[in-house]
Motif scaffolding. Sequence first.
Motif: not given
Length: 452
Positions: A30, A64, A96, A99, A102-103, A214
């Motif tokens: 992140r 997303k 992705d 991402n 990170k989430e 994407n």
Amino acid sequence: MVKKVGALNACYFAKRGFQVEVFESREDIREAKIVKGRSINLALSHRGRQALKQVGMEDTIVSKGIPMHSRMIHSLNGTQSPIPYGKKGQYILSVDRANLNKELLSAAETYSTTKLNFAHKLLNWSTETGAMTFLRADGAKEEIQADLIVGCDGAFSAIRKQFLRQSRFNFSQTYIPHGYLELTMPPINGEFAMKPNYLHIWPRNTFMMIALPNLDKTFTCTLFMPFDEFENVTTGDQVIEFFQKYFPDTIPLIGADALKRDYFRLPAQAMVSVKCSPYHLSDKCVLMGDAAHAVVPFYGQGMNAGFEDCLVFNEIMDQLNEDFSAVLPEYTRVRVPDDHAIADLAMYNYVEMRSHVNSKWFLFRKYVDNTLHMIMPRTVIPLYTMVTFTRIRYHEAVKRWHWQDKVINQGLLCVAASVVGGSYLLVRYPPNMPNISIEQLWTRLQALKSPF
């Protein structure tokens, strides 16, 4: 506990009230300027979504992702033909990788009982005591004590090394002779260069290229090909010549200059399939995700199977009242046959994606299977539907697939035999037909029409 399966697992354990520490050998992605590692898009489907749903993360991740309702097959002559994944409304999601990681890390961090530790490389751990020794970024060593170690540290798991020293631990890894190379297809005038709600495939029998959409309107194109084929292409001109021969429609979309540059940016990467059993050591340690069952990426189930590991473990925790001495062996008993089954299916699906989709028999059987599924939805379920859109256990899906295949093939054989036999009888023993002209027959048919 590391990587996306580790972060999701942290959410599951923290939700139960356990004190959780997550250790990651790399820096916090992140905050990283450059994210190292693979970037193949992930295909999120029902199993993964159900696992995310249990910790309240499904909507965040799905929002997303980009829905892909069908495969879009690109032939050499430029013709495009869609093959739906399932019934109307069924789709997989292009997600992705960075991402998603990170989430999930951010979600794990929201629990007050969870602590994230980055730049901690595992040096050793004790199977008897649960003591773990880490090397920190500053060069210092740190030792911690754990009641349960959950190894989610990927195909080359450091946790699994201790398992290899144990008696009666089965382990195998298989590198396939194909590698992969990633290319980017940029937007055209701010929009996707191709239709976005498809997984695009260029099947060329012994190799193939795929493209997934994407959120930034680019496509990630991945070329899967035998290593010796990659090694035969050594210059920019040979790259263009190769693409002109096998993927001519992609050259104006990716760009000739970009192709020449990006093809040599990184060497082709290897793909490995890992199987092992058991997944646990006494009541001290358990393996999940790629650490337990790395699979090649051709069924889009690697992440989904890893996430389902978390969900299955959580369900067994409910059944056995969080007693690790009972939960861990039961998890191994339940999960090993399923993960081995999806590893085999992933290998099979590479042949299907690069070759079978060109076959008229394959397309015909796909049509027959889908038609029978519409007529008898509980009796006949296509393999892809069982794997991707249900939680039918992987090994049971394989058994059912073999049974269905046998029954349907026998049925088609009987129909074919009946047609051939009937045709022969009509030719050999034609019925007595009145000798009338076409005009007379038409007049009689007209007379049979209803006046209304």
